[in-house]
Design a protein around this motif. Structure first.
Motif, mmCIF file in Angstrom:
data_model
loop_
_atom_site.group_PDB
_atom_site.id
_atom_site.type_symbol
_atom_site.label_atom_id
_atom_site.label_comp_id
_atom_site.label_asym_id
_atom_site.label_seq_id
_atom_site.Cartn_x
_atom_site.Cartn_y
_atom_site.Cartn_z
ATOM 1 N N UNK A 1 -4.898 17.015 -17.989
ATOM 2 C CA UNK A 1 -4.260 15.712 -18.275
ATOM 3 C C UNK A 1 -3.249 16.047 -19.548
ATOM 4 N N UNK A 2 -1.847 15.403 -19.331
ATOM 5 C CA UNK A 2 -1.056 15.457 -20.435
ATOM 6 C C UNK A 2 -1.608 15.186 -21.702
ATOM 7 N N UNK A 3 -1.055 15.341 -22.940
ATOM 8 C CA UNK A 3 -1.427 14.832 -24.133
ATOM 9 C C UNK A 3 -0.938 13.493 -24.247
ATOM 10 N N UNK B 1 -0.643 7.458 -24.123
ATOM 11 C CA UNK B 1 0.507 6.575 -24.652
ATOM 12 C C UNK B 1 1.428 6.082 -23.588
ATOM 13 N N UNK B 2 1.907 7.014 -22.720
ATOM 14 C CA UNK B 2 2.687 6.521 -21.725
ATOM 15 C C UNK B 2 1.849 5.286 -20.780
ATOM 16 N N UNK B 3 0.600 5.443 -20.698
ATOM 17 C CA UNK B 3 -0.311 4.305 -20.039
ATOM 18 C C UNK B 3 0.091 2.909 -20.615
#
Length: 82
Positions: A11-13, A17-19
């Motif tokens: 999973x990206x760090x 935040x993007x969600x």
């Protein structure tokens, strides 16, 4: 010797935040609000860009200042938003 264990990150760090940013974008778009998120290193022209953008908008712009280092840009931007 130290044991070395390789861990695969799936999973990206910044995924959470993007969600959240996606939800904010949907909400603002649904209400007809244009949001510009401007980030960059000191001195790259962020304030100048916002000042020039404000001059060419047919609507009154609002700025949320999120500079964690200083409040230097607030007076520079404020005079162009009145």
């Amino acid at each position: 010797m130290h044991d070395i264990k390789k861990i695969n990150v799936m999973e990206g760090i910044l995924d959470e935040n993007d969600h959240i940013a996606g939800h904010v974008n949907e909400h603002m778009t649904a209400h007809g609000i244009l949001v510009v998120n401007e980030m960059g290193a000191p001195g790259v022209g962020k304030t100048t860009t916002l000042k020039n953008l404000a001059k060419h908008l047919d609507i009154k712009p609002y700025v949320i200042e999120g500079d964690i280092e200083s409040l230097i840009s607030i007076p520079k931007i404020s005079i162009h938003l009145e």
